[in-house]
Design an enzyme around this catalytic site. Structure first.
Site, PDB file in Angstrom:
ATOM      1  N   LEU A 124       9.444  -9.428   3.944  1.00 11.09           N
ATOM      2  CA  LEU A 124      10.248 -10.255   3.044  1.00 11.09           C
ATOM      3  C   LEU A 124      11.463  -9.472   2.539  1.00 11.09           C
ATOM      4  O   LEU A 124      12.588  -9.959   2.559  1.00 11.09           O
ATOM      5  CB  LEU A 124       9.358 -10.718   1.868  1.00 11.09           C
ATOM      6  CG  LEU A 124      10.010 -11.505   0.735  1.00 11.09           C
ATOM      7  CD1 LEU A 124      10.535 -12.846   1.230  1.00 11.09           C
ATOM      8  CD2 LEU A 124       9.005 -11.760  -0.412  1.00 11.09           C
ATOM      9  N   PRO A 127      17.361  -4.703   2.389  1.00 12.46           N
ATOM     10  CA  PRO A 127      18.094  -3.716   1.601  1.00 12.46           C
ATOM     11  C   PRO A 127      18.775  -4.343   0.376  1.00 12.46           C
ATOM     12  O   PRO A 127      18.789  -3.758  -0.695  1.00 12.46           O
ATOM     13  CB  PRO A 127      19.118  -3.156   2.590  1.00 12.46           C
ATOM     14  CG  PRO A 127      18.459  -3.327   3.926  1.00 12.46           C
ATOM     15  CD  PRO A 127      17.637  -4.582   3.825  1.00 12.46           C
ATOM     16  N   SER A 131      13.675  -7.707  -5.540  1.00 12.83           N
ATOM     17  CA  SER A 131      13.169  -8.708  -6.486  1.00 12.83           C
ATOM     18  C   SER A 131      13.882 -10.040  -6.265  1.00 12.83           C
ATOM     19  O   SER A 131      13.316 -11.110  -6.424  1.00 12.83           O
ATOM     20  CB  SER A 131      13.408  -8.236  -7.916  1.00 12.83           C
ATOM     21  OG  SER A 131      12.609  -7.110  -8.196  1.00 12.83           O
ATOM     22  N   GLN A 279     -13.837  15.986 -28.616  1.00 19.12           N
ATOM     23  CA  GLN A 279     -13.532  14.585 -28.891  1.00 19.12           C
ATOM     24  C   GLN A 279     -12.179  14.175 -28.288  1.00 19.12           C
ATOM     25  O   GLN A 279     -12.016  13.041 -27.835  1.00 19.12           O
ATOM     26  CB  GLN A 279     -13.520  14.359 -30.399  1.00 19.12           C
ATOM     27  CG  GLN A 279     -14.080  13.016 -30.772  1.00 19.12           C
ATOM     28  CD  GLN A 279     -14.378  12.910 -32.249  1.00 19.12           C
ATOM     29  OE1 GLN A 279     -13.522  13.186 -33.083  1.00 19.12           O
ATOM     30  NE2 GLN A 279     -15.586  12.521 -32.566  1.00 19.12           N
ATOM     31  N   ILE A 337      -6.077  15.675 -18.074  1.00 21.36           N
ATOM     32  CA  ILE A 337      -7.378  16.233 -18.464  1.00 21.36           C
ATOM     33  C   ILE A 337      -7.740  17.411 -17.568  1.00 21.36           C
ATOM     34  O   ILE A 337      -8.260  18.418 -18.020  1.00 21.36           O
ATOM     35  CB  ILE A 337      -8.479  15.142 -18.394  1.00 21.36           C
ATOM     36  CG1 ILE A 337      -8.305  14.164 -19.557  1.00 21.36           C
ATOM     37  CG2 ILE A 337      -9.884  15.766 -18.409  1.00 21.36           C
ATOM     38  CD1 ILE A 337      -9.224  12.956 -19.500  1.00 21.36           C
ATOM     39  N   GLU A 363       4.688  -5.838  -4.061  1.00 18.39           N
ATOM     40  CA  GLU A 363       4.187  -7.204  -4.242  1.00 18.39           C
ATOM     41  C   GLU A 363       4.700  -7.832  -5.541  1.00 18.39           C
ATOM     42  O   GLU A 363       3.997  -8.531  -6.242  1.00 18.39           O
ATOM     43  CB  GLU A 363       2.653  -7.218  -4.208  1.00 18.39           C
ATOM     44  CG  GLU A 363       2.132  -6.510  -3.001  1.00 18.39           C
ATOM     45  CD  GLU A 363       1.199  -7.326  -2.131  1.00 18.39           C
ATOM     46  OE1 GLU A 363       1.079  -6.964  -0.972  1.00 18.39           O
ATOM     47  OE2 GLU A 363       0.633  -8.315  -2.600  1.00 18.39           O
TER      48      GLU A 363
END
Lengths: 380, 379
Positions: A124, A127, A131, A279, A337, A363
């Protein structure tokens, strides 16, 4: 781990996908990322497991999985490798326009290729038309009993080795969006040229290429749906595909969470205590897990609406936005983390963080999703 | 820039900007691609006096202050996070520690070598599988006459394998746990010190990280840095000083990314107009510009505190906390604005995305910025 809220049939599919992922994908995810390609055998294994053409209905030789079942598989694949999930997702994505608008003859052609192990593609984007899919410069002209197609598509997923694809082209450029039409093009047609391969930051083993169409002639009967209704078809297709991409993202997020939890249990702080006992780490893990579960349930909800045959465009867009944003956050948090280890290629989370980013883009970018959601809110 | 920089600081900033553009930027993509240590660029940084920029002139430093140094880090980061990281690990961690806690003799021997670029510095803190001193591969130092004998492994050591001087943290008293850790100055050429492997990283590629093996490395007692058992305090302060420089890195990387997104947003036409004209895009740009500005001011402020000899630990931790949040989100948004183009490996945005994560993650599991900030409030 099997989800007990699922039906026995759904549980079976989930387990099959889980085992497939553990056996064939996870052992090679890092290698695929480095090489930027898959081992060929994996596609054979997918075929053997009957997972290559999930969306193809039983009457055309496929397993005819419900949307929820497709989503369960996509999540497991996303857990293993987002690039792989994207590649196989292309088979689903490109099957949907057939389900929506295909004639019996078209379905036999398209689904037949997939059932026989072929890969499907969906082209679809151009260039100048991302959107803004209506700014399409690929042109299809009728010449007797044939369409002649000319133009260039970009970021075409898997199109380097697809057998058959759904391609969008304008049959009347003067009408903009309303001049867009969809076509079925087989790979072997003269003038179908695979151009430059895109080297991406993430989902590296998913094949993304430029697709050049040079005087490609296809029979008149390869027009999918009506002339000028391509945009509508693309939108409906993406409605169906969004919860699947969202599922893939849930898989990425779940993997990142699992890796972070494992690390938090094993890695000791200076006092010899696992860092998960802090924590600051524990609460972060709790937030990550909550996001993953919320995303998963949002996806399920959209798919249940779809399978019940009620409107679900808004919910699909919400699921896509929320799940992909969650995947991005959770993957980034997992790297945080895990610190220097997480940032190195000794750990898989750095790949997850590179992979997660694209889910917010493809998508339909999450900005486009917000246009969809707010449009429904404000226009109803 | 409205922050009152002195004339000298402005000159240093300008010079660093030109240096970065002329000497670093042309090689930046290649450095990322090959992940090879850019020795030629380090050599040029030595000529610029960058390696001892905030160090006393007595030991060959330029004595230009920590803010000037932070300005250099920011400018280098705009073009190459890896090059900035090489300098940062050398200066904020290794040289800083020797300058702060070293004896006169240690400074003469080692700080001079670092300032003049005879040797590159590195900070060997992390150990495989567990935090400092807690795992099975921990580095232990046993005193034997006038030497300590070091045995164990260090990993994720930035500048590992290219450094000539390592600050190595090792356990001298296992019974004392975290309080039994001491810091040592270890010569890179020491017998028994070897590189187990070079670590492949997501970003900051070219700032070489290595896993080091200490196989009975003999270190003279005179190379103990500070007192026995002071290791953790030394690491904490050096990491705090580094947080300020990392803030500068995040400012530089995010600024470069934002400028790239602005350029793209102005050129990229969708729906008949540049995407930068859409409020959704402008909101993202406005947010990152605001965050970058705030972070820059915080970096300049904390750098000034440090160079004035005032307490800076809480301010540095605030930078760490804020930089992690805004640096990450800025790059997520920049790639979002640039879409599939920005996601391409060949585009600068994707490199900055990978690099900024390296500038914001924890250097070790001992630095929790929230704990430092709250601890300061509650003390």
């Amino acid at each position: 781990m099997v989800d007990m809220s699922l039906s026995p049939e759904q549980q079976k599919v989930q387990q099959l996908a889980q085992e497939f992922t553990a056996k064939y994908i996870i052992p090679v995810d890092r290698e695929w990322d480095e090489k930027g390609e898959f081992h060929e055998f994996i596609l054979e294994e997918v075929k053997k497991a009957g997972l290559n053409c999930m969306a193809v209905p039983k009457e055309y030789g496929g397993p005819g999985y419900s949307s929820v079942m497709q989503s369960l598989v996509a999540e497991q694949w996303g857990y293993g490798c987002a690039a792989f999930a994207t590649t196989l997702g292309g088979n689903g994505l490109s099957s949907y326009p057939l389900a929506i608008a295909g004639t019996d003859e078209q379905k036999k052609l398209y689904y037949g290729r997939l059932v026989n192990g072929g890969m499907g593609g969906f082209a679809l984007t151009e260039p100048g038309a991302g959107s803004d899919a209506g700014s399409c410069s690929t042109i299809a002209k009728l010449d007797g009993e044939e369409w002649v197609i000319n133009g260039t598509k970009c970021f075409a997923t898997t199109c380097g080795y697809t057998d058959i694809m759904v391609v969008f082209a304008s049959t009347d450029p003067s009408k903009g969006v309303k001049g867009l039409s969809a076509f079925i093009i087989e790979k072997e047609r003269a003038g179908v040229i695979v151009g430059a391969v895109e080297h991406k930051m993430g989902i590296r083993s998913s094949n993304t290429v430029e697709l050049i169409l040079k005087n490609v002639r296809i029979p008149k009967t390869h027009l999918l749906g009506k002339e000028g209704e391509g945009m509508k078809l693309a939108m409906k297709t993406l409605d169906m595909a969004r919860p699947i991409v969202a599922s893939l993202a849930v898989g990425v997020a779940q993997r990142a969470l699992d890796e972070a939890v494992k690390f938090a249990k094993e890695y000791l702080d200076v006092n010899g205590k696992p860092i998960g006992k802090h924590q600051a780490i524990a609460f972060k893990l709790a937030d990550m897990a909550t996001q993953v579960e919320a995303a998963r349930q949002l996806v399920r909800n959209a798919l249940r609406l779809k399978d019940a045959g009620v409107p679900y465009t808004k919910e699909a867009a919400m699921a896509k936005t929320f799940a992909t944003d969650a995947a991005m956050r959770v993957a980034a948090d997992a790297v945080e983390i895990m610190g220097q280890y997480g940032y190195s290629k000794d750990a898989i989370v750095e790949k997850l963080m590179r992979d997660a980013k694209v889910t917010q883009i493809y998508e339909g970018t999450n900005q486009v999703q917000r246009i969809v959601i707010s449009g429904i809110l404000l226009n109803s | 820039m409205s922050y009152p920089l002195t004339e000298e600081q402005q000159l240093i900033q300008q010079n660093a900007k030109e240096f970065a553009l002329e000497c670093v930027e042309p090689a930046a993509a290649e450095i990322d691609h090959t992940a090879a240590h850019p020795a030629d660029i380090v050599k040029k940084m030595i000529e610029q006096d960058f390696l001892g920029i905030f160090m006393p002139s007595e030991f060959g430093g330029a004595e230009a202050g920590y803010l000037s140094y932070a300005l250099i880090i920011e400018e280098l980061s705009r073009v190459s996070g890896a090059v900035a990281a090489i300098l940062m690990n050398h200066a904020s961690l290794a040289a800083y520690s020797i300058n702060r806690w070293g004896s006169a003799e240690q400074k003469t021997t080692y700080l001079s070598a670092l300032c003049q670029g005879e040797k590159l510095g590195a900070f060997a803190l992390n150990e495989p599988g567990a935090a400092l001193g807690a795992g099975e591969h921990k580095v232990a130092a046993v005193k034997d006459g006038d030497t300590y004998v070091l045995k164990g492994r260090k990993c994720y050591v930035a500048n590992g394998g290219v450094a000539g001087v390592y600050i190595v943290f090792a356990q001298t008293n296992p019974e004392a746990g975290a309080k039994g850790i001491s810091a040592f100055i270890v010569d890179g050429q020491s017998d028994g010190l070897s590189i187990a492997r070079i670590i492949n990283k997501m970003g900051l590629r070219g700032c070489q990280s290595a896993e080091l093996v200490f196989d009975n490395v003999k270190v003279p007692v005179a190379n103990l840095l500070g007192a026995e058992g002071a290791g953790l305090a030394i690491a904490a302060e050096a990491l705090a000083a580094t947080s300020i420089a990392e803030g500068g890195m995040v400012v530089g990387i995010a600024q470069a990314a934002m400028e790239d997104a602005v350029k793209y947003g102005k050129q990229r036409i969708q729906f008949g107009r540049p995407i930068a004209s859409f409020p959704a895009i402008q909101t993202m740009l406005a947010e990152m510009a605001t965050n970058i500005h705030m972070l820059r001011l915080a970096v300049y402020d904390a750098a000034t505190l440090l160079e004035n000899g005032e307490p800076f630990a809480a301010e540095a931790a605030m930078i760490k906390l804020f930089a992690a949040r805004i640096g990450q989100s800025a790059l997520i948004d920049v790639i979002q604005i640039e879409g599939g183009y920005g996601y391409s490996q060949e585009m600068v945005a994707s490199r900055l995305y990978r690099d900024i994560k390296g500038a914001v993650i924890k250097n070790s599991s001992i630095d929790f910025p929230e704990k430092i900030i709250a601890g300061n409030l509650l003390a």
